[in-house]
Design a protein around this motif. Structure first.
Motif, mmCIF file in Angstrom:
data_model
loop_
_atom_site.group_PDB
_atom_site.id
_atom_site.type_symbol
_atom_site.label_atom_id
_atom_site.label_comp_id
_atom_site.label_asym_id
_atom_site.label_seq_id
_atom_site.Cartn_x
_atom_site.Cartn_y
_atom_site.Cartn_z
ATOM 1 N N ASP A 166 40.500 40.356 33.687
ATOM 2 C CA ASP A 166 40.280 41.766 32.998
ATOM 3 C C ASP A 166 40.728 42.672 34.187
ATOM 4 O OD1 ASP A 166 40.188 44.488 32.251
ATOM 5 O OD2 ASP A 166 38.457 43.875 31.112
ATOM 6 N N PRO A 167 41.846 43.381 34.618
ATOM 7 C CA PRO A 167 42.107 44.119 35.635
ATOM 8 C C PRO A 167 41.396 45.289 35.655
ATOM 9 C CG PRO A 167 43.711 44.236 34.289
ATOM 10 C CD PRO A 167 42.984 43.237 33.732
ATOM 11 N N MET A 168 40.698 45.904 34.478
ATOM 12 C CA MET A 168 40.076 47.082 34.680
ATOM 13 C C MET A 168 38.604 47.161 35.383
ATOM 14 S SD MET A 168 39.941 50.015 33.621
ATOM 15 C CE MET A 168 41.228 50.432 32.052
ATOM 16 N N LEU A 169 38.204 45.889 35.477
ATOM 17 C CA LEU A 169 36.967 45.662 36.402
ATOM 18 C C LEU A 169 36.996 45.866 37.902
ATOM 19 C CD1 LEU A 169 35.997 44.345 33.470
ATOM 20 C CD2 LEU A 169 34.540 42.702 34.950
ATOM 21 N N PRO A 170 38.065 44.978 38.475
ATOM 22 C CA PRO A 170 38.198 45.456 39.756
ATOM 23 C C PRO A 170 38.778 46.890 40.043
ATOM 24 C CG PRO A 170 39.873 43.876 39.081
ATOM 25 C CD PRO A 170 39.079 44.139 38.040
ATOM 26 N N ALA A 171 39.465 47.509 39.265
ATOM 27 C CA ALA A 171 39.753 49.016 39.229
ATOM 28 C C ALA A 171 38.639 49.719 39.200
ATOM 29 C CB ALA A 171 41.008 49.294 38.127
ATOM 30 N N VAL A 174 42.190 46.294 23.443
ATOM 31 C CA VAL A 174 43.082 45.360 24.153
ATOM 32 C C VAL A 174 42.473 45.244 25.481
ATOM 33 C CG1 VAL A 174 45.276 45.083 24.755
ATOM 34 C CG2 VAL A 174 45.051 46.005 22.718
ATOM 35 N N ILE A 175 42.354 43.998 25.989
ATOM 36 C CA ILE A 175 42.120 43.858 27.365
ATOM 37 C C ILE A 175 43.446 44.083 28.112
ATOM 38 C CG2 ILE A 175 41.679 42.154 29.037
ATOM 39 C CD1 ILE A 175 40.118 40.684 26.861
ATOM 40 N N ALA A 176 43.467 45.102 29.106
ATOM 41 C CA ALA A 176 44.728 45.546 29.796
ATOM 42 C C ALA A 176 45.264 44.249 30.534
ATOM 43 C CB ALA A 176 44.274 46.487 30.546
ATOM 44 N N SER A 177 46.692 44.154 30.725
ATOM 45 C CA SER A 177 47.234 43.230 31.307
ATOM 46 C C SER A 177 47.379 43.780 32.683
ATOM 47 C CB SER A 177 48.807 42.960 30.617
ATOM 48 O OG SER A 177 49.552 44.073 30.729
ATOM 49 N N ALA A 178 47.402 44.953 33.013
ATOM 50 C CA ALA A 178 47.830 45.708 34.234
ATOM 51 C C ALA A 178 46.872 46.941 34.078
ATOM 52 C CB ALA A 178 49.298 45.815 34.740
ATOM 53 N N VAL A 179 46.395 47.480 35.416
ATOM 54 C CA VAL A 179 45.929 48.960 35.506
ATOM 55 C C VAL A 179 46.348 49.259 36.812
ATOM 56 C CG1 VAL A 179 43.788 50.116 35.807
ATOM 57 C CG2 VAL A 179 43.764 48.155 34.249
ATOM 58 N N GLU A 228 43.276 51.191 54.223
ATOM 59 C CA GLU A 228 43.557 49.584 54.539
ATOM 60 C C GLU A 228 42.238 48.698 54.316
ATOM 61 O OE1 GLU A 228 44.741 49.682 58.689
ATOM 62 O OE2 GLU A 228 46.668 50.352 58.148
ATOM 63 N N ASP A 229 40.886 49.494 54.591
ATOM 64 C CA ASP A 229 39.913 48.699 54.339
ATOM 65 C C ASP A 229 39.344 48.494 52.950
ATOM 66 O OD1 ASP A 229 37.181 47.719 55.160
ATOM 67 O OD2 ASP A 229 36.524 49.419 54.070
ATOM 68 N N LEU A 230 39.887 49.760 52.028
ATOM 69 C CA LEU A 230 39.862 49.393 50.613
ATOM 70 C C LEU A 230 40.856 48.644 49.931
ATOM 71 C CD1 LEU A 230 39.433 53.472 49.892
ATOM 72 C CD2 LEU A 230 37.710 51.523 49.336
ATOM 73 N N ALA A 231 41.862 48.595 50.553
ATOM 74 C CA ALA A 231 42.993 47.410 50.272
ATOM 75 C C ALA A 231 42.375 45.939 50.271
ATOM 76 C CB ALA A 231 44.189 47.518 50.713
ATOM 77 N N GLU A 232 41.550 45.642 51.343
ATOM 78 C CA GLU A 232 40.916 44.305 51.494
ATOM 79 C C GLU A 232 39.733 44.046 50.353
ATOM 80 O OE1 GLU A 232 39.616 43.991 55.524
ATOM 81 O OE2 GLU A 232 41.598 44.213 56.450
ATOM 82 N N GLN A 233 39.245 45.236 50.366
ATOM 83 C CA GLN A 233 38.228 45.170 49.235
ATOM 84 C C GLN A 233 38.810 45.023 47.723
ATOM 85 O OE1 GLN A 233 34.851 47.924 49.280
ATOM 86 N NE2 GLN A 233 35.592 48.738 51.289
ATOM 87 N N ALA A 234 39.845 45.583 47.536
ATOM 88 C CA ALA A 234 40.714 45.481 46.192
ATOM 89 C C ALA A 234 41.079 43.935 46.063
ATOM 90 C CB ALA A 234 41.790 46.343 46.274
ATOM 91 N N MET A 235 41.756 43.443 47.212
ATOM 92 C CA MET A 235 41.981 41.825 46.843
ATOM 93 C C MET A 235 40.888 40.927 46.623
ATOM 94 S SD MET A 235 45.009 41.502 49.884
ATOM 95 C CE MET A 235 44.215 42.389 51.084
ATOM 96 N N GLN A 242 37.898 37.696 42.467
ATOM 97 C CA GLN A 242 36.718 37.461 41.896
ATOM 98 C C GLN A 242 37.043 37.450 40.263
ATOM 99 O OE1 GLN A 242 33.781 40.298 43.067
ATOM 100 N NE2 GLN A 242 33.808 39.539 45.393
ATOM 101 N N GLU A 243 37.964 38.323 39.673
ATOM 102 C CA GLU A 243 38.221 38.212 38.436
ATOM 103 C C GLU A 243 39.283 37.469 38.027
ATOM 104 O OE1 GLU A 243 37.436 39.854 34.366
ATOM 105 O OE2 GLU A 243 36.104 39.660 36.108
ATOM 106 N N GLY A 244 39.864 36.817 38.791
ATOM 107 C CA GLY A 244 41.067 35.954 38.619
ATOM 108 C C GLY A 244 42.487 37.081 38.401
ATOM 109 N N CYS A 245 42.348 38.139 38.945
ATOM 110 C CA CYS A 245 43.495 38.982 39.078
ATOM 111 C C CYS A 245 44.289 38.969 40.446
ATOM 112 C CB CYS A 245 42.980 40.193 38.588
ATOM 113 S SG CYS A 245 42.226 40.387 37.006
ATOM 114 N N SER A 246 45.364 39.830 40.471
ATOM 115 C CA SER A 246 45.729 40.124 41.707
ATOM 116 C C SER A 246 46.071 41.553 41.943
ATOM 117 C CB SER A 246 47.368 39.490 41.736
ATOM 118 O OG SER A 246 48.071 40.022 40.611
ATOM 119 N N VAL A 247 46.196 42.050 42.864
ATOM 120 C CA VAL A 247 46.668 43.656 43.234
ATOM 121 C C VAL A 247 47.868 43.493 44.249
ATOM 122 C CG1 VAL A 247 44.709 43.321 45.250
ATOM 123 C CG2 VAL A 247 45.498 45.745 43.833
#
Length: 394
Positions: free
Chosen positions: A229-234, A267-272, A289-296, A301-306
């Motif tokens: 679920d990409p909503m969780l890391p978002a 619906v579980i989102a396919s992208a956010v 840049e630090d936030l981008a590393e955290q986002a990855m 952890q959720e099996g998603c990409s960013v």
């Protein structure tokens, strides 16, 4: 003010409150028509440049002109003063100068820049960025709004030629000095109990899009352990952004827009898509840049990409010190204030001597319906701008 009253019904947003006026939409078209009518009724010669910025000239257009003005578009659900106040006060300053029998010794123009807020195509100060070449014309033509309409398509339907956009040397040569009047987007003048100030600097700021991708699925039939679920890391990044800003000297980080696809309740989102606005005197990019590393890490952890895309960026702007001091002296030592808000004047500052005047906002609120300025303070702004134009163009 009569000018603001005349346009009060244009672009009113019944759903959000306030105003939604975006480049090339019906509301902005009506505002452009209003400006042309107002300018021509004053005997000003109106022209539209290749980047769809409007120019109204007092006398013959020429180089080394004194230029003032602002913008007419708004953020979604924005206030009545952000942008239009600078245009209305510019026209009223022309009226005041004429009443006094003033005749400019330099060309003088009122300008309306296109898409200052980036409310439709996502890039702020688009008209001035195109004119100065700080955004690539091909990239600009490919920008798309939330309905998938490209800037090139929108310009074409508006009757403009997208092939002509880009750095405009002729327009830049015409600008000798640029002075933008704007409602203050903060409480500096409230705290000082003053109606008008001169700008000192603009905080460095940028916009980034984080696109989290997962697996769309059924909200009821999909077990928690089976979800991507990409909503969780978002969601976690929204909180991380606040923490990052708090840890950065005078930093600000805001997520004002979160767009799930497909956007159904069950619906579980396919992208956010998460849109981040980050600002700081120094280190805004490092913060992101630090936030981008955290986002990855959060996505993994959720099996998603960013994917992270920088949509716009501008370093901290310090306005021309000599011009700033000159305006403070002309206006009897008014205060000089920094601002965290971006403006076309900040884009032009890299090319030309540029300054800003602020008018007090008693609420301290902007980009919202509660934005305000009293009639008396607006009139103070018009008179202050008239004095500045007298000094620069006299």
């Amino acid at each position: 003010m009569s000018g603001l009253d005349a346009i009060a019904g244009i672009g009113a947003d019944r759903r959000r409150g306030g105003y939604s006026r975006h480049v090339f939409d019906d509301a902005e078209r009506h505002l452009r028509e209003w400006f042309v009518e107002q300018a021509e009724s004053r005997g000003l010669e109106v022209e539209t440049d290749a980047n769809t910025n409007l120019w109204a000239w007092w006398g013959k257009p020429g180089e080394d002109a004194v230029v003032t003005g602002s913008h007419l578009d708004s953020v979604p659900g924005g206030g009545a003063f952000d942008g239009p106040l600078g245009v209305v006060c510019a026209l009223e300053a022309v009226d005041l100068l004429r009443e006094r029998g003033f005749q400019p010794s330099r060309p003088l123009a009122v300008v309306v820049f296109a898409e200052e807020e980036g409310g439709r195509f996502g890039v702020p100060c688009l008209g001035s960025r195109l004119m100065t070449g700080t955004i690539d014309a091909d990239r600009a033509r490919r920008l798309r709004d939330t309905d998938g309409i490209s800037l090139a398509e929108a310009m074409g339907s508006f009757g403009a030629d997208p092939a002509r956009i880009g750095r405009d040397e002729g327009a830049l040569r015409r600008i000798g000095h640029f002075v933008e009047l704007h409602v203050e987007q903060g409480k500096g003048l409230v705290d000082l109990n003053r109606p008008v100030a001169v700008a000192d600097s603009i905080l460095g700021h940028g916009r980034w899009r984080f696109r989290f991708r997962g697996q769309g699925n059924h909200a009821g039939a999909t077990l928690i352990d089976d979800r991507k679920d990409p909503m969780l890391p978002a969601a976690e990044l929204v909180v991380a952004a606040r923490r990052a800003a708090a840890a950065t000297a005078d930093g600000r980080a805001t997520v004002g827009r979160l767009v799930p696809n497909p956007g159904g309740t069950n619906v579980i989102a396919s992208a956010v898509d998460l849109y981040l606005d980050a600002r700081a005197p120094r280190g805004a990019r490092a913060m992101v840049e630090d936030l981008a590393e955290q986002a990855m890490e959060l996505a993994s952890q959720e099996g998603c990409s960013v994917e992270v895309v920088e949509e716009s960026f501008g370093d901290t702007v310090h306005f021309d010190a000599a011009l700033r001091d000159r305006l403070c002296e002309v206006l009897d030592d008014v205060p000089s204030l920094p601002t965290g808000a971006g403006h076309d004047a900040g884009v032009l500052a890299a090319e030309k001597p540029t300054a800003m005047l602020f008018v007090r906002n008693p609420t301290g609120i902007s980009h919202a319906p509660e934005e305000h300025a009293t009639v008396e303070d607006c009139e103070e702004g018009s008179h202050a701008l008239a004095r500045v134009l007298t000094d620069l163009a006299g």
